[in-house]
Write a protein that holds these residues in place. Structure first.
Motif, mmCIF file in Angstrom:
data_model
loop_
_atom_site.group_PDB
_atom_site.id
_atom_site.type_symbol
_atom_site.label_atom_id
_atom_site.label_comp_id
_atom_site.label_asym_id
_atom_site.label_seq_id
_atom_site.Cartn_x
_atom_site.Cartn_y
_atom_site.Cartn_z
ATOM 1 N N ASN A 48 2.700 5.863 -3.244
ATOM 2 C CA ASN A 48 3.722 6.880 -3.507
ATOM 3 C C ASN A 48 4.360 6.762 -4.879
ATOM 4 O O ASN A 48 5.210 7.581 -5.239
ATOM 5 C CB ASN A 48 4.798 6.817 -2.421
ATOM 6 N N ALA A 49 3.958 5.745 -5.648
ATOM 7 C CA ALA A 49 4.476 5.598 -7.011
ATOM 8 C C ALA A 49 3.816 6.639 -7.916
ATOM 9 O O ALA A 49 2.739 7.147 -7.635
ATOM 10 C CB ALA A 49 4.191 4.197 -7.534
ATOM 11 N N SER A 50 4.478 6.941 -9.017
ATOM 12 C CA SER A 50 3.911 7.880 -9.989
ATOM 13 C C SER A 50 4.020 7.258 -11.392
ATOM 14 O O SER A 50 5.127 7.095 -11.926
ATOM 15 C CB SER A 50 4.658 9.212 -9.942
ATOM 16 N N PRO A 51 2.863 6.906 -11.994
ATOM 17 C CA PRO A 51 1.506 6.982 -11.426
ATOM 18 C C PRO A 51 1.287 5.915 -10.355
ATOM 19 O O PRO A 51 2.057 4.957 -10.262
ATOM 20 C CB PRO A 51 0.609 6.728 -12.646
ATOM 21 N N ALA A 52 0.225 6.121 -9.576
ATOM 22 C CA ALA A 52 -0.080 5.185 -8.484
ATOM 23 C C ALA A 52 -0.349 3.792 -9.043
ATOM 24 O O ALA A 52 -0.858 3.631 -10.163
ATOM 25 C CB ALA A 52 -1.284 5.681 -7.695
ATOM 26 N N LEU A 53 0.003 2.777 -8.258
ATOM 27 C CA LEU A 53 -0.193 1.392 -8.664
ATOM 28 C C LEU A 53 -1.460 0.826 -8.023
ATOM 29 O O LEU A 53 -1.982 1.383 -7.056
ATOM 30 C CB LEU A 53 1.029 0.558 -8.261
ATOM 31 N N HIS A 54 -1.941 -0.286 -8.560
ATOM 32 C CA HIS A 54 -3.171 -0.905 -8.080
ATOM 33 C C HIS A 54 -2.836 -2.020 -7.081
ATOM 34 O O HIS A 54 -1.987 -2.877 -7.353
ATOM 35 C CB HIS A 54 -3.974 -1.482 -9.244
ATOM 36 N N GLY A 72 0.802 -1.218 0.000
ATOM 37 C CA GLY A 72 0.000 0.000 0.000
ATOM 38 C C GLY A 72 0.833 1.265 0.000
ATOM 39 O O GLY A 72 0.531 2.230 -0.716
ATOM 40 N N PHE A 73 1.894 1.265 0.772
ATOM 41 C CA PHE A 73 2.750 2.455 0.883
ATOM 42 C C PHE A 73 3.452 2.765 -0.432
ATOM 43 O O PHE A 73 3.394 3.893 -0.931
ATOM 44 C CB PHE A 73 3.781 2.237 1.994
ATOM 45 N N TYR A 74 4.113 1.762 -1.004
ATOM 46 C CA TYR A 74 4.869 2.011 -2.237
ATOM 47 C C TYR A 74 3.948 2.247 -3.424
ATOM 48 O O TYR A 74 4.269 3.042 -4.315
ATOM 49 C CB TYR A 74 5.831 0.856 -2.502
ATOM 50 N N ALA A 75 2.805 1.589 -3.456
ATOM 51 C CA ALA A 75 1.853 1.813 -4.542
ATOM 52 C C ALA A 75 1.287 3.223 -4.491
ATOM 53 O O ALA A 75 1.116 3.882 -5.520
ATOM 54 C CB ALA A 75 0.726 0.792 -4.461
#
Length: 295
Positions: free
Chosen positions: A218-224, A213-216
């Motif tokens: 803060n990713a760009s674009p957000a991950l699912h 949840g944290f890395y998804a």
């Protein structure tokens, strides 16, 4: 003979006196403990001393940026204590070198069923999760049994429970393993896995829920992110997380249990702010609108 009898009697009287002193001290200590005085159990009753990893986001780091740091700050405020940390890499020997050595008094995140320490009541429940790119065609995959994962390159931390599920479903042939035991001061399997997903080197990642949840987020674009709660083969992948204390620290555990019970909505908010996929006991997601519920 009479002299020996006198010596034996004197020795017996001395031993009884010592025993009486020890029993008295133990009774006093027990009464103090039962009264709720934590001075016997804690390193310093005026300080919330937390055992933590210095570089293990999203859980904790030396800068106080993890959700366990935020929870520790919140609890310290509620307890009206100063906050201090004993930092040590969360690898082999972590519990022994921190909690077990009386260098600190609580591990902020501790899974139920782990016998290295005594657990409090759980304050959240989450699961391992599948992380994919938005629009990848895998967004609605909800289980590792889904045929669409066949032939895909999936990142997995070696030795974690979902590796068994992947093996049962024939997904290990193309899997990319990442190490479980690392020195978090220099490496992060979760960060490396998400980086490979973003670069297209793997098609999906399987991570412990808070990391996913944290890395998804803060990713760009957000991950699912999809919590893996529908598995019918292999081990169940949802777990309850509480805090860890020493086995003898009963009053301290009771105090932490009260804090959890009285502050669950605030705890949930902190977790949700970090993207932790919270689950209720029926595996339903806990969002902002239902965050007042207990795990």
């Amino acid at each position: 003979m009479r002299q020996n009898t006198g010596l034996h009697r004197a020795l017996l009287v001395s031993l009884l006196a010592i025993a009486a002193t020890l029993v008295s001290r133990d009774i006093c200590r027990a009464q103090t403990s039962e009264s709720g005085d934590l001075s016997i159990e804690l390193v310093d009753p005026k300080v919330l001393r937390v055992c933590a990893d210095p570089r293990n986001l999203p859980f904790s780091n030396e800068k106080g940026e993890g959700f366990e740091n935020k929870l520790a700050e919140f609890f310290a405020e509620k307890l009206q204590k100063k906050l201090d940390y004993m930092y040590f890499p969360q690898a082999t020997g972590f519990v022994r070198m921190t909690l077990g050595s009386h260098r600190c008094d609580v591990i902020m995140g501790f899974p139920q069923g782990n016998d290295l320490a005594q657990g409090t009541n759980p304050y959240y429940r989450t699961a391992y999760a599948l992380v994919v790119k938005q629009g990848s065609g895998l967004d609605d995959v909800a289980t590792l049994e889904d045929g669409r994962l066949k032939g895909k390159h999936i990142g997995i931390v070696a030795g974690t429970p979902p590796a068994t599920n992947m093996a049962v479903n024939g997904l290990m042939m193309n899997a990319r393993p990442y190490p479980l035991m690392i020195d978090t001061r220099f490496d992060s399997s979760a960060e490396a896995m998400i980086g490979d997903l973003q670069k297209g080197e793997i098609d999906a990642a399987v991570l412990w829920g808070p990391m996913a949840g944290f890395y998804a987020k803060n990713a760009s674009p957000a991950l699912h992110v999809t919590p893996l709660v529908k598995e019918t083969t292999g081990p169940k992948l949802a777990y309850r997380i509480g805090m860890g204390v020493r086995p003898a620290d009963q009053n301290w555990k009771r105090q932490l249990n009260r804090l959890i019970q009285e502050n669950q909505p605030a705890i949930n908010k902190i977790l949700l702010d970090f993207g932790v996929p919270l689950l209720d006991e029926n595996d339903r997601p806990i969002g902002a609108e239902t965050a007042t519920k207990s795990p």
